[in-house]
Structures are given as C-alpha cells and as structure tokens.
Design a protein around this motif. Structure first.
Motif, PDB file in Angstrom:
ATOM      1  N   VAL A  23       1.058  -1.320  -0.097  1.00 50.03           N
ATOM      2  CA  VAL A  23      -0.131  -0.034  -0.084  1.00 50.03           C
ATOM      3  C   VAL A  23       0.867   1.300   0.109  1.00 50.03           C
ATOM      4  CG1 VAL A  23      -1.789   1.186   1.323  1.00 50.03           C
ATOM      5  CG2 VAL A  23      -1.856  -1.136   1.405  1.00 50.03           C
ATOM      6  N   TYR A  24       0.599   2.141  -0.886  1.00 50.29           N
ATOM      7  CA  TYR A  24       1.535   3.438  -0.974  1.00 50.29           C
ATOM      8  C   TYR A  24       0.471   4.590  -0.548  1.00 50.29           C
ATOM      9  CZ  TYR A  24       4.312   0.512  -3.629  1.00 50.29           C
ATOM     10  OH  TYR A  24       5.400  -0.518  -4.296  1.00 50.29           O
ATOM     11  N   ILE A  25       1.137   5.472   0.020  1.00 50.89           N
ATOM     12  CA  ILE A  25       0.485   6.710   0.654  1.00 50.89           C
ATOM     13  C   ILE A  25       1.545   7.833   0.587  1.00 50.89           C
ATOM     14  CG2 ILE A  25       1.052   6.268   2.931  1.00 50.89           C
ATOM     15  CD1 ILE A  25      -1.620   7.468   3.864  1.00 50.89           C
ATOM     16  N   THR A  26       1.088   8.997   0.375  1.00 47.10           N
ATOM     17  CA  THR A  26       2.193  10.239   0.208  1.00 47.10           C
ATOM     18  C   THR A  26       2.451  10.511   1.720  1.00 47.10           C
ATOM     19  OG1 THR A  26       0.348  11.757   0.214  1.00 47.10           O
ATOM     20  CG2 THR A  26       1.299  10.973  -1.895  1.00 47.10           C
ATOM     21  N   ARG A  27       3.696  11.256   1.790  1.00 46.02           N
ATOM     22  CA  ARG A  27       3.955  11.765   3.167  1.00 46.02           C
ATOM     23  C   ARG A  27       3.120  12.774   3.562  1.00 46.02           C
ATOM     24  NH1 ARG A  27       6.664  10.425   6.918  1.00 46.02           N
ATOM     25  NH2 ARG A  27       8.218   9.475   5.591  1.00 46.02           N
ATOM     26  N   ALA A  28       2.781  13.553   2.509  1.00 45.27           N
ATOM     27  CA  ALA A  28       1.844  14.862   2.971  1.00 45.27           C
ATOM     28  C   ALA A  28       0.488  14.477   3.523  1.00 45.27           C
ATOM     29  CB  ALA A  28       1.566  15.685   1.492  1.00 45.27           C
ATOM     30  N   LEU A  29      -0.261  13.333   2.967  1.00 47.21           N
ATOM     31  CA  LEU A  29      -1.462  12.564   3.491  1.00 47.21           C
ATOM     32  C   LEU A  29      -1.242  12.160   4.796  1.00 47.21           C
ATOM     33  CD1 LEU A  29      -4.493  12.269   2.917  1.00 47.21           C
ATOM     34  CD2 LEU A  29      -3.844  10.127   1.888  1.00 47.21           C
ATOM     35  N   VAL A  30      -0.348  11.376   5.034  1.00 48.39           N
ATOM     36  CA  VAL A  30      -0.015  10.888   6.198  1.00 48.39           C
ATOM     37  C   VAL A  30       0.202  11.949   7.374  1.00 48.39           C
ATOM     38  CG1 VAL A  30       1.673   9.663   7.926  1.00 48.39           C
ATOM     39  CG2 VAL A  30       1.129   8.669   5.440  1.00 48.39           C
ATOM     40  N   ASP A  31       0.879  13.149   6.968  1.00 47.95           N
ATOM     41  CA  ASP A  31       1.038  14.097   7.820  1.00 47.95           C
ATOM     42  C   ASP A  31      -0.328  14.806   8.313  1.00 47.95           C
ATOM     43  OD1 ASP A  31       3.686  13.876   8.150  1.00 47.95           O
ATOM     44  OD2 ASP A  31       4.186  15.480   6.638  1.00 47.95           O
ATOM     45  N   VAL A  32      -1.114  15.077   7.467  1.00 56.37           N
ATOM     46  CA  VAL A  32      -2.599  15.711   7.464  1.00 56.37           C
ATOM     47  C   VAL A  32      -3.334  14.974   8.564  1.00 56.37           C
ATOM     48  CG1 VAL A  32      -4.648  16.304   6.210  1.00 56.37           C
ATOM     49  CG2 VAL A  32      -2.318  17.084   5.563  1.00 56.37           C
ATOM     50  N   LEU A  33      -3.412  13.715   8.174  1.00 55.52           N
ATOM     51  CA  LEU A  33      -4.051  12.577   8.907  1.00 55.52           C
ATOM     52  C   LEU A  33      -3.829  12.506  10.237  1.00 55.52           C
ATOM     53  CD1 LEU A  33      -4.666   9.564   6.207  1.00 55.52           C
ATOM     54  CD2 LEU A  33      -6.058  11.284   6.838  1.00 55.52           C
ATOM     55  N   LEU A  34      -2.603  12.290  10.682  1.00 55.67           N
ATOM     56  CA  LEU A  34      -1.850  12.311  11.987  1.00 55.67           C
ATOM     57  C   LEU A  34      -2.335  13.666  12.766  1.00 55.67           C
ATOM     58  CD1 LEU A  34       1.648  10.717  11.424  1.00 55.67           C
ATOM     59  CD2 LEU A  34      -0.440   9.850  12.359  1.00 55.67           C
ATOM     60  N   ASP A  35      -2.151  14.846  11.907  1.00 50.93           N
ATOM     61  CA  ASP A  35      -2.703  15.950  12.732  1.00 50.93           C
ATOM     62  C   ASP A  35      -4.128  16.124  12.900  1.00 50.93           C
ATOM     63  OD1 ASP A  35      -0.222  17.186  12.250  1.00 50.93           O
ATOM     64  OD2 ASP A  35      -0.675  18.641  10.641  1.00 50.93           O
ATOM     65  N   LEU A  36      -4.708  15.399  11.999  1.00 47.51           N
ATOM     66  CA  LEU A  36      -6.379  15.502  12.286  1.00 47.51           C
ATOM     67  C   LEU A  36      -6.577  14.604  13.681  1.00 47.51           C
ATOM     68  CD1 LEU A  36      -7.942  14.678   8.695  1.00 47.51           C
ATOM     69  CD2 LEU A  36      -8.282  16.756  10.438  1.00 47.51           C
ATOM     70  N   ALA A  37      -5.896  13.308  13.657  1.00 46.24           N
ATOM     71  CA  ALA A  37      -6.042  12.476  15.001  1.00 46.24           C
ATOM     72  C   ALA A  37      -5.665  13.204  16.152  1.00 46.24           C
ATOM     73  CB  ALA A  37      -5.257  11.143  14.583  1.00 46.24           C
ATOM     74  N   SER A  38      -4.378  13.862  16.043  1.00 44.34           N
ATOM     75  CA  SER A  38      -3.964  14.449  17.196  1.00 44.34           C
ATOM     76  C   SER A  38      -5.001  15.684  17.744  1.00 44.34           C
ATOM     77  CB  SER A  38      -2.638  15.259  16.952  1.00 44.34           C
ATOM     78  OG  SER A  38      -2.288  15.891  17.962  1.00 44.34           O
ATOM     79  N   ASP A  39      -5.509  16.513  16.654  1.00 43.15           N
ATOM     80  CA  ASP A  39      -6.481  17.633  17.113  1.00 43.15           C
ATOM     81  C   ASP A  39      -7.626  17.212  17.708  1.00 43.15           C
ATOM     82  OD1 ASP A  39      -4.653  19.412  16.230  1.00 43.15           O
ATOM     83  OD2 ASP A  39      -5.410  19.766  14.211  1.00 43.15           O
ATOM     84  N   ALA A  40      -8.363  15.817  17.341  1.00 40.94           N
ATOM     85  CA  ALA A  40      -9.324  15.292  17.778  1.00 40.94           C
ATOM     86  C   ALA A  40      -9.291  14.429  19.204  1.00 40.94           C
ATOM     87  CB  ALA A  40      -9.977  14.265  16.628  1.00 40.94           C
ATOM     88  N   ASP A  41      -7.902  14.218  19.330  1.00 38.16           N
ATOM     89  CA  ASP A  41      -7.836  13.526  20.884  1.00 38.16           C
ATOM     90  C   ASP A  41      -8.311  14.121  21.998  1.00 38.16           C
ATOM     91  OD1 ASP A  41      -6.724  11.626  22.635  1.00 38.16           O
ATOM     92  OD2 ASP A  41      -4.780  11.979  22.150  1.00 38.16           O
ATOM     93  N   PRO A  42      -9.307  13.509  22.767  1.00 30.47           N
ATOM     94  CA  PRO A  42      -9.314  11.895  22.998  1.00 30.47           C
ATOM     95  C   PRO A  42     -10.526  11.589  22.151  1.00 30.47           C
ATOM     96  CG  PRO A  42     -10.343  13.289  24.685  1.00 30.47           C
ATOM     97  CD  PRO A  42      -9.931  14.218  23.729  1.00 30.47           C
ATOM     98  N   ASP A  43     -11.069  12.028  21.240  1.00 30.60           N
ATOM     99  CA  ASP A  43     -12.178  11.497  20.495  1.00 30.60           C
ATOM    100  C   ASP A  43     -11.607  10.889  19.370  1.00 30.60           C
ATOM    101  OD1 ASP A  43     -14.424  12.523  22.025  1.00 30.60           O
ATOM    102  OD2 ASP A  43     -13.899  14.553  20.953  1.00 30.60           O
ATOM    103  N   ARG A  44     -12.395   9.879  18.653  1.00 28.13           N
ATOM    104  CA  ARG A  44     -11.783   9.278  17.511  1.00 28.13           C
ATOM    105  C   ARG A  44     -12.070  10.100  16.157  1.00 28.13           C
ATOM    106  NH1 ARG A  44     -12.009   3.418  17.271  1.00 28.13           N
ATOM    107  NH2 ARG A  44     -13.379   3.586  15.410  1.00 28.13           N
ATOM    108  N   VAL A  45     -11.458   9.893  15.072  1.00 30.50           N
ATOM    109  CA  VAL A  45     -11.557  10.489  13.713  1.00 30.50           C
ATOM    110  C   VAL A  45     -11.582   9.450  12.798  1.00 30.50           C
ATOM    111  CG1 VAL A  45     -10.573  11.742  11.759  1.00 30.50           C
ATOM    112  CG2 VAL A  45     -10.214  12.612  14.234  1.00 30.50           C
ATOM    113  N   THR A  46     -12.657   9.593  11.609  1.00 32.01           N
ATOM    114  CA  THR A  46     -12.907   8.727  10.590  1.00 32.01           C
ATOM    115  C   THR A  46     -13.047   9.576   9.260  1.00 32.01           C
ATOM    116  OG1 THR A  46     -13.609   6.669   9.605  1.00 32.01           O
ATOM    117  CG2 THR A  46     -15.356   8.297  11.150  1.00 32.01           C
ATOM    118  N   THR A  47     -12.419   9.149   8.353  1.00 29.40           N
ATOM    119  CA  THR A  47     -12.747   9.672   7.125  1.00 29.40           C
ATOM    120  C   THR A  47     -12.256   9.008   5.835  1.00 29.40           C
ATOM    121  OG1 THR A  47     -12.247  12.047   6.055  1.00 29.40           O
ATOM    122  CG2 THR A  47     -10.405  11.063   7.156  1.00 29.40           C
ATOM    123  N   GLY A  48     -12.806   9.368   4.698  1.00 26.71           N
ATOM    124  CA  GLY A  48     -12.401   8.913   3.465  1.00 26.71           C
ATOM    125  C   GLY A  48     -11.222   9.209   2.800  1.00 26.71           C
ATOM    126  N   VAL A  49     -10.436   8.465   2.234  1.00 27.43           N
ATOM    127  CA  VAL A  49      -9.310   8.702   1.731  1.00 27.43           C
ATOM    128  C   VAL A  49      -9.240   7.968   0.153  1.00 27.43           C
ATOM    129  CG1 VAL A  49      -7.655   8.977   3.666  1.00 27.43           C
ATOM    130  CG2 VAL A  49      -7.925   6.863   2.632  1.00 27.43           C
TER     131      VAL A  49
END
Length: 142
Positions: A2-28
């Motif tokens: 499975v391949y993913i871009t560095r920029a997308l990983v960074d954005v997804l991790l930021d979303l997760a960190s900002d939502a913590d302690p709540d969960r995040v789910t989104t389409g990619v």
C-alpha cells in the motif's frame, strides 16, 4: 504493498492529534503514481494507486447519525478509510468503518510502525510505503 504520500500521512496524523481524545474517521482516495510529481513516485509503476487525498470529517452530520448515511463523502470516490484510535488499538475494530484499505493511527500520532499502519477490511496488516510525492494541482473552477 500500500502506498501513501508523506503529505497525506502528516495531515491524517494532525487530524487525529487535534481530535484526541475523540476518534476520527474519514475517506481517503488514490491517484495513479504516473500522475504524481516527486522523487518517490518514479520507482512505482505508473498505474499503481497511491493514497493522496482525504475528505474532511464531518462529526456533526445529523443525517449520518440518524439514518447511517454519509452524504459528505462520495462513496465511490474513496478507496480507503482513515481511523484514529486514541486508546492505542493499532488494529481494525468492529467500530471502524470498513474499506478496501483502512489506515489506523494511535498515539503518539507518528508515522512509526507501532503508531500508523494499513490494514485490509478483514483486519490483516498490509505492507506500507510512505512516499515523497505530490498529486497534480487541482482547481475548483470548471
């Protein structure tokens, strides 16, 4: 693989960190490697799908909450899901929205193997490669 871009990983991790302690789910969604710019895309066959884009999660979607229908993400345009697990479950769970590929992140919200991974819909971990490449520029004007 499975391949993913560095920029997308960074954005997804930021979303997760900002939502913590709540969960995040989104389409990619994916872009063929041949359409990407950057050094990482050149080593991949041009028709290989690379995860490059995401849809903003909409936690307040009342239609989804009442009827279980997500109108914010065009279902046919996403080939994967991203979910965060603030309580350290680096696995696909029964609570997760499933897709062909499910990316899961757990604290400390990094791209390390013990904090970020790709899984298939049955929960089996898939080999993952993060590449430094960018999708083509998109315009909102038609």
């Amino acid at each position: 693989m499975v391949y993913i871009t560095r920029a997308l990983v960074d954005v997804l991790l930021d979303l997760a960190s900002d939502a913590d302690p709540d969960r995040v789910t989104t389409g990619v969604s994916v872009t063929p490697a041949g359409e990407l710019a950057g050094g990482g895309a050149g080593a991949i066959p041009p028709d290989t799908p690379v995860f490059t884009d995401f849809y903003l999660p909409d936690p307040g979607n009342a239609i989804n909450a009442v009827f279980g229908v997500d109108l914010s993400t065009p279902a046919r345009q996403t080939q994967g899901r991203f979910v965060s697990h603030p309580l350290r479950e680096l696995e696909v769970t029964k609570r997760d929205d499933l897709a062909q590929v499910v990316f899961v992140a757990v604290p400390p919200w990094s791209d390390e193997e013990d904090s970020f991974g790709a899984f298939d819909r049955s929960g089996d971990r898939k080999p993952l490669e993060i590449i430094d490449a960018e999708p083509p520029a998109q315009s909102l004007s038609g």
